[in-house]
Design a protein around this motif. Structure first.
Motif, short mmCIF file in Angstrom:
data_model
loop_
_atom_site.label_atom_id
_atom_site.label_comp_id
_atom_site.label_asym_id
_atom_site.label_seq_id
_atom_site.Cartn_x
_atom_site.Cartn_y
_atom_site.Cartn_z
N TRP A 120 0.83 -1.20 0.00
CA TRP A 120 0.00 0.00 0.00
C TRP A 120 0.86 1.25 0.00
O TRP A 120 0.58 2.23 -0.71
CB TRP A 120 -0.91 0.00 1.22
CG TRP A 120 -2.15 -0.79 1.04
CD1 TRP A 120 -2.39 -2.06 1.49
CD2 TRP A 120 -3.33 -0.40 0.33
NE1 TRP A 120 -3.64 -2.47 1.11
CE2 TRP A 120 -4.24 -1.48 0.41
CE3 TRP A 120 -3.70 0.75 -0.36
CZ2 TRP A 120 -5.51 -1.43 -0.18
CZ3 TRP A 120 -4.96 0.80 -0.93
CH2 TRP A 120 -5.84 -0.28 -0.84
N TYR A 124 -9.77 0.83 -9.07
CA TYR A 124 -11.00 0.15 -8.67
C TYR A 124 -11.27 -1.06 -9.56
O TYR A 124 -11.59 -2.15 -9.08
CB TYR A 124 -12.17 1.12 -8.73
CG TYR A 124 -13.49 0.47 -8.36
CD1 TYR A 124 -13.86 0.33 -7.03
CD2 TYR A 124 -14.34 -0.01 -9.34
CE1 TYR A 124 -15.05 -0.28 -6.68
CE2 TYR A 124 -15.53 -0.63 -9.01
CZ TYR A 124 -15.88 -0.76 -7.68
OH TYR A 124 -17.06 -1.37 -7.34
N ASN A 184 -9.74 -4.68 -1.07
CA ASN A 184 -10.93 -3.83 -1.11
C ASN A 184 -10.77 -2.80 -2.23
O ASN A 184 -9.90 -1.93 -2.16
CB ASN A 184 -11.11 -3.12 0.23
CG ASN A 184 -12.43 -2.39 0.32
OD1 ASN A 184 -12.82 -1.66 -0.58
ND2 ASN A 184 -13.13 -2.58 1.43
N TRP A 237 -12.60 -0.26 -3.08
CA TRP A 237 -12.88 1.12 -2.67
C TRP A 237 -11.70 1.73 -1.93
O TRP A 237 -11.37 2.90 -2.13
CB TRP A 237 -14.13 1.16 -1.81
CG TRP A 237 -15.39 0.92 -2.59
CD1 TRP A 237 -16.17 -0.19 -2.55
CD2 TRP A 237 -15.98 1.79 -3.56
NE1 TRP A 237 -17.22 -0.07 -3.44
CE2 TRP A 237 -17.14 1.14 -4.06
CE3 TRP A 237 -15.65 3.06 -4.05
CZ2 TRP A 237 -17.96 1.71 -5.02
CZ3 TRP A 237 -16.48 3.63 -5.01
CH2 TRP A 237 -17.61 2.98 -5.48
N HIS A 238 -11.06 0.94 -1.08
CA HIS A 238 -9.87 1.44 -0.40
C HIS A 238 -8.77 1.76 -1.40
O HIS A 238 -8.09 2.79 -1.30
CB HIS A 238 -9.37 0.39 0.60
CG HIS A 238 -10.26 0.22 1.78
ND1 HIS A 238 -10.09 -0.79 2.70
CD2 HIS A 238 -11.35 0.92 2.20
CE1 HIS A 238 -11.02 -0.69 3.64
NE2 HIS A 238 -11.80 0.34 3.35
N ALA A 250 -7.26 5.45 -2.05
CA ALA A 250 -5.83 5.69 -1.82
C ALA A 250 -5.16 6.25 -3.07
O ALA A 250 -4.33 7.16 -2.99
CB ALA A 250 -5.15 4.39 -1.38
#
Length: 240
Positions: free
Chosen positions: A24, A76, A152, A154-155, A159
């Motif tokens: 991430w 996404y 995820n 959406w996360h 981000a």
């Protein structure tokens, strides 16, 4: 044996969490880097054609919004496809566990043997893991998936949107805040400094040598700004 198995599970869980956080963080750094380069190329190119602050601000904001939305949408779609694949793999594994539990137990034992355990120890560990939660055991050992931590979309989209926006703000502010005679040098220097930092940080996250990464990053950004500025200047001179 129970303590050793528990310790190994704890280390794997900790390592998996650390790996996820590093991925991430690396994605955030690269997203910010994209925001810096693409927006800098855009505003520097427009600056080559016109010195209008309003035009520069409009172009920069348009580039920021278009780039951040594009990054978010792309992330996404990509992560959604990954999540669908993970769910499909888990569903298939669940079916196999129901239809052929003995074969799946033997497969789990062999996977543990491949990781360095003796057959007897691996067999005992496989039995205990299966009794506790067969699907979770196979998901983690066989598929490398944590059922409780599926990706995820959406996360990921959020981000990417935030990272790109943060990176894009630097060249946008650098081109509109200084006096007209300082706009270009301030923008170029601030962008190159930011690219040097993101190059160094991405290399550090990947455990690679920082020098080549910094040079590639700075060189690519400098080339992008030079090309767009040259194109903007030619268009400005031509009156397009």
């Amino acid at each position: 044996m129970n303590d050793a198995t528990g310790g190994q599970a704890h280390e794997e869980a900790h390592g998996g969490g650390l790996g996820t956080r590093l991925n991430w963080l690396r994605a955030a750094v690269l997203g910010a880097n994209d925001g810096v380069v693409s927006t800098a190329g855009l505003v520097v190119g427009v600056a080559g054609a016109t010195g209008s602050k309003g035009t520069l601000l409009t172009a920069g904001l348009a580039g920021l919004l278009a780039g951040s939305m594009s990054m978010a949408a792309g992330e996404y779609v990509s992560v959604s496809a990954q999540r669908d694949s993970e769910k499909a793999a888990l569903e298939m594994e669940q079916r196999e566990l129901m239809e052929q539990p003995e074969a799946e137990l033997e497969e789990l034992t062999q996977l543990l043997v491949d990781r360095g355990l003796s057959w007897d120890v691996a067999g005992e560990a496989a039995v205990q893991l299966t009794e506790r939660d067969a699907l979770r055991a196979h998901a983690r050992v066989e598929l490398g998936i944590d059922p409780d931590r599926l990706t995820n979309p959406w996360h990921a989209a959020g981000a990417s949107f935030l990272a790109f926006t943060a990176g894009a703000m630097l060249p946008l502010l650098a081109i509109v805040l200084p006096p007209p005679s300082w706009r270009l040098p301030v923008t170029v220097l601030s962008v190159l400094a930011a690219l040097a930092f993101t190059g160094w940080w991405s290399a550090r996250l990947g455990g690679a040598e920082a020098g080549p990464s910094v040079l590639r990053n700075v060189g690519g950004g400098a080339l992008a700004m030079a090309v767009t500025y040259g194109a903007g200047t030619l268009l400005g001179v031509a009156g397009v």
